[in-house]
Motif scaffolding. Structure first.
Motif, short mmCIF file in Angstrom:
data_model
loop_
_atom_site.label_atom_id
_atom_site.label_comp_id
_atom_site.label_asym_id
_atom_site.label_seq_id
_atom_site.Cartn_x
_atom_site.Cartn_y
_atom_site.Cartn_z
N ILE B 307 47.48 -18.82 -40.88
CA ILE B 307 48.12 -17.56 -40.53
C ILE B 307 47.36 -16.95 -39.36
CG2 ILE B 307 48.73 -15.24 -41.32
CD1 ILE B 307 48.96 -16.24 -44.10
N ASN B 308 48.11 -16.58 -38.31
CA ASN B 308 47.53 -15.88 -37.17
C ASN B 308 48.17 -14.52 -37.10
OD1 ASN B 308 45.58 -17.12 -35.46
ND2 ASN B 308 47.03 -18.83 -35.37
N MET B 309 47.40 -13.48 -37.15
CA MET B 309 47.99 -12.16 -37.15
C MET B 309 47.40 -11.31 -36.03
SD MET B 309 48.07 -11.16 -41.12
CE MET B 309 49.41 -11.66 -42.18
N THR B 310 48.22 -10.50 -35.43
CA THR B 310 47.74 -9.53 -34.47
C THR B 310 48.24 -8.18 -34.93
OG1 THR B 310 48.13 -11.21 -32.81
CG2 THR B 310 47.64 -8.99 -32.02
N SER B 392 43.97 -20.47 -44.27
CA SER B 392 43.01 -19.93 -43.31
C SER B 392 43.70 -18.82 -42.55
CB SER B 392 42.53 -21.03 -42.37
OG SER B 392 43.48 -21.30 -41.40
N VAL B 393 43.04 -17.69 -42.48
CA VAL B 393 43.66 -16.52 -41.87
C VAL B 393 42.84 -16.08 -40.67
CG1 VAL B 393 44.50 -14.20 -42.25
CG2 VAL B 393 44.45 -15.81 -44.14
N ASN B 394 43.50 -15.74 -39.63
CA ASN B 394 42.85 -15.26 -38.43
C ASN B 394 43.50 -13.95 -38.02
OD1 ASN B 394 41.39 -15.07 -36.17
ND2 ASN B 394 42.42 -16.71 -35.05
N VAL B 395 42.76 -12.88 -38.03
CA VAL B 395 43.34 -11.58 -37.70
C VAL B 395 42.71 -11.06 -36.42
CG1 VAL B 395 43.62 -9.18 -38.44
CG2 VAL B 395 43.79 -11.02 -40.11
N ARG B 396 43.54 -10.53 -35.54
CA ARG B 396 43.02 -9.97 -34.31
C ARG B 396 43.50 -8.52 -34.19
NH1 ARG B 396 43.32 -9.84 -28.80
NH2 ARG B 396 45.56 -10.08 -28.74
N ILE B 397 42.56 -7.63 -33.92
CA ILE B 397 42.95 -6.23 -33.75
C ILE B 397 43.15 -5.99 -32.26
CG2 ILE B 397 42.23 -3.84 -34.01
CD1 ILE B 397 40.60 -4.72 -36.41
N ARG B 398 44.30 -5.49 -31.89
CA ARG B 398 44.57 -5.33 -30.47
C ARG B 398 44.30 -3.89 -30.03
NH1 ARG B 398 49.94 -7.90 -28.30
NH2 ARG B 398 50.83 -6.18 -29.43
N ASN B 399 45.00 -2.97 -30.59
CA ASN B 399 44.79 -1.57 -30.21
C ASN B 399 44.08 -0.85 -31.33
OD1 ASN B 399 46.15 -2.01 -27.89
ND2 ASN B 399 48.11 -1.27 -28.67
N ILE B 400 43.24 0.05 -30.96
CA ILE B 400 42.56 0.78 -32.00
C ILE B 400 43.03 2.22 -32.06
CG2 ILE B 400 40.47 -0.59 -32.20
CD1 ILE B 400 39.27 1.23 -30.06
N GLY B 401 43.82 2.60 -31.09
CA GLY B 401 44.42 3.94 -31.15
C GLY B 401 43.41 5.06 -31.03
N VAL B 402 42.26 4.79 -30.47
CA VAL B 402 41.24 5.83 -30.28
C VAL B 402 40.90 5.89 -28.81
CG1 VAL B 402 38.88 6.54 -30.82
CG2 VAL B 402 40.28 5.42 -32.55
#
Lengths: 550, 404, 401
Positions: B307-310, B392-402
């Motif tokens: 799983i690839n998540m953004t 297997s999971v891969n998470v990417r945070i794109r925007n943090i909104g701060v």
């Protein structure tokens, strides 16, 4: 009582009052008078006949002009008996008399006085001897521009009735026709049926000569030919064929001439009569000739290789052959940016489809296949419909009839009443009928939409749409969408089979060999990309740009 | 000419005579039809309205030679409100009303037809929105016999929603939505929000998909709907082994299943904050890729899931972690990945317990390893609960909104 | 002379004009009564007079009138349309007025004392007669007024209810229609609902049948706790109430008369006791004819049916595309139709009502035999056998592979 029973009468008149002697005498006198009047009329007729017979007229001519002015005048007066608008003016000239004959109101009398009568009266040369050359005398002494010498007396009379002046001299059988025509006519004005935003505004008027001039003024091309024909056995209306000799499809002109020659009718007052008489499918609801009210429209068609027919007395010229694509075009398509023009043209196609099929689609969806509607729309339509008492088909027919009545009334009404009629129609029908729950508002929208949509097409075509609309609606009311599709097929097949001077009205649209005509048919590509004339009319030269010009 | 004219006349007359014969073939005006918006199926002695007794049921029904009085079928019918100029002022936009008719019997078709005896207009099913089946019915019968009528009838659309409810089904038809929509449409529209609500398992569960699953001998899943004191909610799934009712899965399991199947477009993932323990963070999923692959090693069958998540960090409770620090960001991503992993394995465990192949392991195996599938097809029901899944999971945070 | 004639002509026109003018007020807008001044009667219910609860006692005391002749036998209730009642409110669109007496017409006129407008009968949709009322003196005296009055439409619908007829008038339909129109419209669905016998059972047909001394069926309507349902039929033997036929018998009768457009036939699957096979009929031919062999009279019924499979609840175990399976199903359906038809015939014979017109058929096809047995027909009829042959053809199965 007793006397009445015995058949004993002294006089016949007691039994029959009309048998009295006095009454009989009176009647006899009346009879005598009648016979004597009859004899007098007979004498008059034989005298007239003798007058005419004095000169040995050839076949098919009423008489021939003689060298005796008295005789000529008598002959003319007998032919033109009871035509009290014909004026005879005798001139006493040096060496004899002359006679001017013309129709009052069709002739420029001031011009006549100035350019014909004055020079003749002031002329010091004597009229040539009988038998001498009168033509050169006339050519020398008359200032008027158009002078013509014609042989056949019937044509001479015809020309005179058309506004020219006859000039006869004592001792000469030769007759001069002087062009002094001038009559009341409408000026060249704006187009009434073919409105345009950015194009030229001049439109044809009722006078053939003016119309031809409007064409000539725009194109200085000697290849633009005008051929004048006479149609109508009694009216002798003049019609002009206009074409470009080195573009027109070979054979087309001959075909048009042949068909016009075959027209046999007494009078021709509108060009539509010609259109109807030369088209081969009079039962079709669609027109088979295009109508051009504007010189630029007509010229555009002529330079596509088509033939125009202008009829004296009608401001609308006909263009043949006509195809669906050509009838759907308008001047504004070419006076705006190509993309804009394409958009208007597409809208026109869409609206002509709506004008024919929208009510039928509405009926079939509402009464046969409500499953085709989105649920929320189905619910709101059902709620609208649940107040109205009639089945939707009756409703639709009712609305369409009301619409037709409006259109008819507004066309016929005097200009000042139109506003009143529109208020009554729009307000009373549009609002009150809906409020009374007789007709549901959605149908009013549908029918109004249909009406508006049908105005975008040319009037001729719109009338055809109306007929097809009713036919389609009938089919839809019986068989639903299936019926609508059948009607669509039927109409398409008919339009493909319908031929206007050899060209299928709709068929060209589906003909793969004519695919390039789409460039100026379905769409409208910029002129730089479209340098050819439409193939469908078979012009002799297809290239527009770089034309050899002659 | 005369001949042609006569022929034309003949054709025309023929046409005119045929017109009345064809006789407005299928014509029934829209307002002359009763639109059925929803169908509810209960056991024969259930689904009573307060105030109704068995007497009513007797009055509703008919003498039946074949079959038993097994089901109680209720139809929700739209009530038209005549809208016109007259009622323009008074709540034309008010609540659209529906009413409910019921009947008991065994054949659904027969019950529907007999209900014409209670209705003044024809019943029209082409705008039907939902079918609700009570759990009691599902426990008693398989799904296929119940839905058979819906498969065969041409008036039924494939996009009809099918729900299972743990209680009685008829009260759901009586439910008056607060929005003023007609009940059936409201119930259908709830399911449309599945895109943003990962707790609703309504993607690919309408009538058409259920038919497809039944035709392929696959396991059926359908959303569960609950009503309690005027609260209606779609929560979780009812799952079936083939067409036999197996039980329910809760919302957490549904979210896990949807992570595997990749049918959602915006899930919210919450995880404990690695920087400030005791607080939670929420991630809004934006992009999502999954890959489920079967592997065969000898007799052992196992699946791998990548799983690839953004996503965007969308909510932070408590103290702000310094997300500009890459170390912190990595830690956050790790925390979310852990959470997804836990969620997926929960879903798989739950599904395997019930025995319903909600993740399509069977069809994946059939597609990728047809040979193996042939071997295990017969024993699949036994094999499935024991299959292991390596995720297997891969998470990417794109925007943090701060912003600073 | 000419002028004289002209004058005469002129005078005649004036005279005609004046005559017309004078006659206008004399004729006085003769039958003029604006639509909104008439009270539209949508439904009439007839109950037995003593069939009333204690609560209604005081009400009927006001409603009724002194009656020199006859008894207080019936209670007639009239459902009147409320004009302008808004459809959105929860209120009913109709109201009900009642009266008791014996002559229906007399009661109808007396009820005008309860309403401000003229009662208008031409829009009468439904007449509901309660079982109690019809048991008093049969259908004939109740119907008689409706048959004679020319304002009554012959397409009005007649129902028999086992309960109280007046309650049906007070029923407020959920669909928001006025009650009488709703009740009438229910039976319009009869082509698709085999449990309603509504073809050839309206007022006109029933009056005709009563005049011919034939037996009639009247559709039965029932109301229970806000649920109104039409189904089954009340049977009348020469105007006397004979009993009810249930829906199954009605379905059988409709198969014989072929008055339905579509029917649902359900049978049990012989292999799976859980399974149900349902057939949707849409094409149907029947032929009923009498056959006489010596002394024996019997009837032969041939039925040909075509239709689709509507539902197979055990379809997991079968393939309905299999021709063998279809043939078996066809036989099962045919057997069910046969059973149904025979059930209907038996039910009719038990009640002794000849609604299948066996008598007329016999008279038409075998006039000699009919002449012989005419007098004993009432005894013979319940024993006349019927042989049935049914042929069912399945066209579509609604299944795809």
């Amino acid at each position: 009582m007793h006397q009445g029973k015995t058949l004993n009468f002294h006089k016949l008149s007691t039994a029959i009052p009309s048998a009295a002697l006095a009454a009989t005498n009176e009647r006899l006198k009346a009879l005598r008078q009648l016979t004597s009047e009859g004899a007098k009329i007979g004498r008059d007729i034989s005298r007239l006949a003798a007058d005419l017979r004095k000169v040995a007229a050839p076949q098919q001519e009423p008489f021939i002009f003689t060298s005796d002015l008295e005789t000529n005048e008598r002959l003319l007066r007998s032919i033109l008996r009871d035509c009290e608008d014909v004026i005879y003016r005798t001139l006493a000239l040096k060496g004899g008399r002359a006679l001017l004959v013309y129709v009052h109101g069709m002739t420029d009398e001031a011009g006549l006085a100035k350019f014909v009568i004055q020079p003749l009266l002031e002329c010091s040369v004597t009229i040539p001897e009988p038998g001498a050359d009168i033509e050169s005398y006339i050519q020398q002494h008359i200032y008027a521009a158009g002078i013509q010498f014609i042989e056949q007396p019937s044509s001479i009379i015809g020309e005179m009735m058309g506004g020219r002046t006859l000039l006869l001299f004592d001792g000469h059988a030769r007759v001069a026709l002087i062009g002094t025509t001038q009559f009341a006519k409408r000026n060249v004005g704006d187009s009434k049926t073919e409105g345009v935003v950015r194009g030229p505004h001049e439109a044809f008027n009722e006078t053939l000569i003016d119309n031809i001039a409007l064409l000539r003024r725009r194109v200085r091309d000697p290849n633009l030919k005008i051929k004048i024909l006479n149609v109508g056995d009694r009216s002798g209306t003049r019609a002009a064929l206009a074409y470009v000799s080195n573009l027109v499809k070979p054979g087309l002109l001959e075909e048009v001439e042949k068909r016009i020659a075959a027209v046999s009718t007494d009078i021709v007052l509108t060009s539509f009569k010609i259109e109807e008489l030369i088209s081969k499918h009079p039962w079709s609801p669609f027109p088979q000739a295009e109508v051009a009210e504007r010189p630029d429209t007509l010229l555009n068609a002529l330079y596509g290789g088509r033939v125009g027919i202008m009829v004296d007395g009608t401001p609308l010229a006909l263009v043949v052959p006509a195809t669906f694509l050509s009838m759907m075009q308008a001047t504004d398509d070419y006076t705006t940016q190509p993309l804009g023009g394409m958009l208007i043209r597409m809208i026109r196609y869409l609206s002509s489809f709506l004008a024919v099929y929208l009510p039928a689609l509405y009926i079939s969806v509402v009464s046969f296949h409500p499953g085709m509607l989105p649920t929320t729309l189905a619910i709101s339509i059902a709620e609208l419909r649940s107040r109205t008492p009639f089945p939707s088909i009756l409703e639709a027919f009712g609305m369409i009839i009301i619409l037709e009545i409006f259109q008819e009334a507004i066309i016929r009404l005097p200009q000042r009443m139109v506003t009143a009629a529109s208020v009554v129609g729009g307000f009373v029908i549009g609002t009150t009928v809906v409020e009374a729950g007789l007709i549901n508002p959605l149908l009013v929208v549908v029918v109004a939409m249909t009406a508006i949509a049908s105005y975008t097409a040319s009037f001729d075509f719109a009338v055809g749409f109306r007929v097809v609309r009713i036919f389609t609606l009938l089919a839809a009311s019986v068989l639903g969408l299936y019926g609508t599709l059948l009607a669509l097929l039927f109409t398409t097949v008919h339009l493909c089979a319908l031929r206007s001077f050899g060209e299928s009205v709709l068929g060209g649209l589906f003909d793969i060999t004519l695919l390039e005509d789409w460039k100026d048919g379905i769409v409208r590509v910029p002129l730089k990309l479209n340098r050819t004339r439409p193939k469908v009319y078979g012009p002799q030269d297809r290239t527009r740009a770089g034309d050899d010009g002659g | 000419m005369m001949d042609r004219l006569r022929k034309l006349l003949c054709a025309f007359l023929l046409l005119v005579f045929v017109l009345p014969l064809a006789g407005c073939w299928d014509r029934r005006e829209l307002q002359e039809r009763n639109l059925v918006l929803a169908i509810a199926l209960d056991l024969a002695d259930e689904g009573l309205k307060p105030g109704q007794s068995q007497e009513t049921v007797k009055a509703e029904t008919f003498v039946q030679p074949t079959g038993s009085k097994r089901y109680r079928l209720s139809l929700q019918i739209l009530k038209y409100e005549a809208k016109g100029a007259g009622s323009k002022g008074g709540g034309g936009q008010g609540a659209r009303k529906t009413f409910v008719l019921s009947n008991t019997g065994e054949s659904l078709f027969e019950m529907v037809r007999d209900m014409l005896g209670q209705s003044s207009r024809a019943l029209y099913f082409e705008h039907m929105q939902v079918v609700i089946i009570s759990e009691a019915v599902l426990r008693q019968t398989n799904l296929a016999p119940i839905l058979d009528f819906f498969f065969r009838d041409a008036e039924m659309r494939s996009r009809i929603r099918v729900y299972a409810t743990p209680g009685q089904a008829r009260p759901l038809l009586e439910f008056k939505p607060p929005t003023g929509e007609p009940g059936g449409i409201y119930l259908n529209n709830i399911a449309r929000n599945h895109v943003k609500n990962a707790h609703i398992g309504t993607a690919r569960t309408d009538l058409g998909h259920i038919i497809q699953a039944l035709d392929n001998d696959a396991d059926v899943i359908m959303p569960r709907i609950d009503i309690q004191d005027e609260v209606v909610k779609i929560r979780g799934l009812a799952v079936f082994r083939r067409d036999r009712f197996g039980g329910y899965l809760d919302e957490y399991a549904v979210q896990g299943i949807r992570f595997v199947r990749g049918t959602e477009r915006g899930a919210i993932i919450t995880a404990p904050c690695p920087v400030h323990p005791g607080e939670i963070l929420a991630l809004e999923l934006v992009k999502h890729e999954t890959k489920l692959t079967p592997h065969v090693a000898g007799d052992d069958i196992y699946f791998t899931l990548d799983i690839n998540m953004t996503g965007n960090l969308s909510e932070v409770h408590g103290a702000q972690p310094n997300t500009y620090d890459y170390k912190n960001k990595d830690a956050l991503e790790q925390a979310f990945a852990q959470e997804v992993l836990a969620n997926v394995s929960y879903a798989v465990r739950q599904s395997q317990t019930v025995g319903c192949d909600t993740l399509y392991f069977g069809s994946k195996l059939k597609a990728h390893e047809p040979e193996t599938w042939k071997r295990v097809k017969e024993r699949w029901d036994e094999i499935y609960p024991a299959i292991s899944l390596y995720t297997s999971v891969n998470v990417r945070i794109r925007n943090i909104g701060v912003h600073r | 002379m000419v002028t004289m004639r002209y004058k005469g002509w002129h005078r005649r026109i004036v005279a005609a004009g004046l005559l017309l003018l004078f006659s206008l007020p004399v004729s006085g807008c003769w039958d003029r009564q604006e639509l909104q001044d008439r009270a539209m009667l949508l439904a009439i219910a007839i109950d037995a007079a003593d069939d009333k609860t204690a609560a209604e006692q005081s009400r009927t005391a006001v409603e009724k009138f002194p009656q020199p002749h006859g008894a207080k036998r019936y209670r007639v209730s009239n459902q009147v349309l409320k004009l302008g009642a808004s459809e959105e409110e929860e209120e009913s669109r109709t109201f009900v007025l009642s009266n008791t007496g014996q002559s229906i017409l007399e009661m109808g006129r007396d009820v005008s004392g309860q309403i401000s407008k003229v009662l208008w009968l031409e829009d009468l949709h439904v007449i509901i007669v309660s079982e109690e009322a019809v048991k008093i003196a049969g259908l004939q005296p109740i119907i008689d007024f409706f048959r004679r009055d020319q304002r009554i439409r012959w397409r009005s619908r007649l129902y028999i209810t086992p309960g109280k007829a007046r309650e049906l008038l007070e029923f407020k339909p959920e669909s928001g229609e006025p009650g009488g129109m709703f009740l009438e419209a229910i039976s319009r669905n009869h082509p698709k609902n085999t449990h309603v016998i509504a073809a050839r059972t309206d007022l006109g047909f029933i009056v005709q049948a009563l005049d011919n001394e034939a037996d009639v069926l009247v559709p039965r309507i029932e109301m229970q706790q806000k649920v109104v349902r039409v189904g089954g039929a009340a049977a009348f033997k020469r105007g006397k109430f004979a009993g009810y036929l249930d829906e199954y018998a009605v379905k059988g009768l409709k198969f014989i008369r072929a008055t339905e457009k579509s029917a649902i036939i359900a049978v049990r699957c012989p292999l799976h006791p859980e399974g149900l096979l349902v057939f949707e009929l849409f094409e149907h031919e029947t032929r009923l004819r009498p056959i006489v062999k010596g002394e024996q009279v019997f009837f032969q019924l041939d039925i040909n049916m075509t239709g689709n499979i509507g539902e197979i609840s055990c379809s997991r175990h079968h393939c309905s595309l299999d021709p063998e399976y279809r043939r078996k199903a066809e036989l099962l359906f045919a057997e069910e139709v046969r059973r149904n038809v025979l059930y209907a015939q038996e039910a009719c014979q038990e009640l002794g009502i000849d609604v299948l017109n066996f008598g007329f058929k016999l008279k038409a096809y075998q006039p000699k035999t009919w002449a012989k047995i005419k007098d004993r027909w009432d005894e013979i009829y319940p024993t006349v056998p019927m042989t049935v042959s049914v042929n069912v053809h399945i066209r579509n199965v609604g299944e795809h592979k």
